[in-house]
Design an enzyme around this catalytic site. Sequence first.
Site: not given
Ligand code: 5GP
Length: 126
Positions: A39-40, A97, A105-106, A110, A112
């Site tokens: 994760d970034i 999520n 958010e994405v 995914h 985690h």
């Molecule tokens: P969500 O909130 O959708 O469950 O988690 C999205 C995750 O994707 C977050 O923890 C965020 O830090 C990670 N993320 C978003 N953009 C990128 C990216 O471009 N590269 C990587 N490696 N992680 C990302």
Amino acid sequence: MPIDATKPYDDDNIFAKILREEIPSTKVYEDEWAYAFEDINPQAENHTLVIPKGRYVSWDDFSASASAEEIAGFVRAVGHVAREKGLVEPGYRALANVGPHAGQEVPHLHVHIFGGEPLGPMIWKR
Ligand code: 5GP
């Protein structure tokens, strides 16, 4: 910004671009069914993301529409990554999520994987 997990799959989402190698990522593991990367913005000592290679918006979409082979391959990959990272003892958390209440958010499924330290309460309490 949380996404609407009921929308159709968007091929321009950031994880689709990572899968196509249009955006760099730090690879942890890859097989026929899944890709795992760091994760970034890590929220724990270890914070790895595991995504299916297929086009699935969320856990909801995946659990409803993926084939048995895709589901087995993906779930095995999540377990494999946690084992390879040495997280099984003393433990880790796997989290997906789904939609706005969960803060997804994405719009590409995914999971985690958090670990490497005590992770605190399972969920924010009011
Ligand atoms: P969500 O909130 O959708 O469950 O988690 C999205 C995750 O994707 C977050 O923890 C965020 O830090 C990670 N993320 C978003 N953009 C990128 C990216 O471009 N590269 C990587 N490696 N992680 C990302």
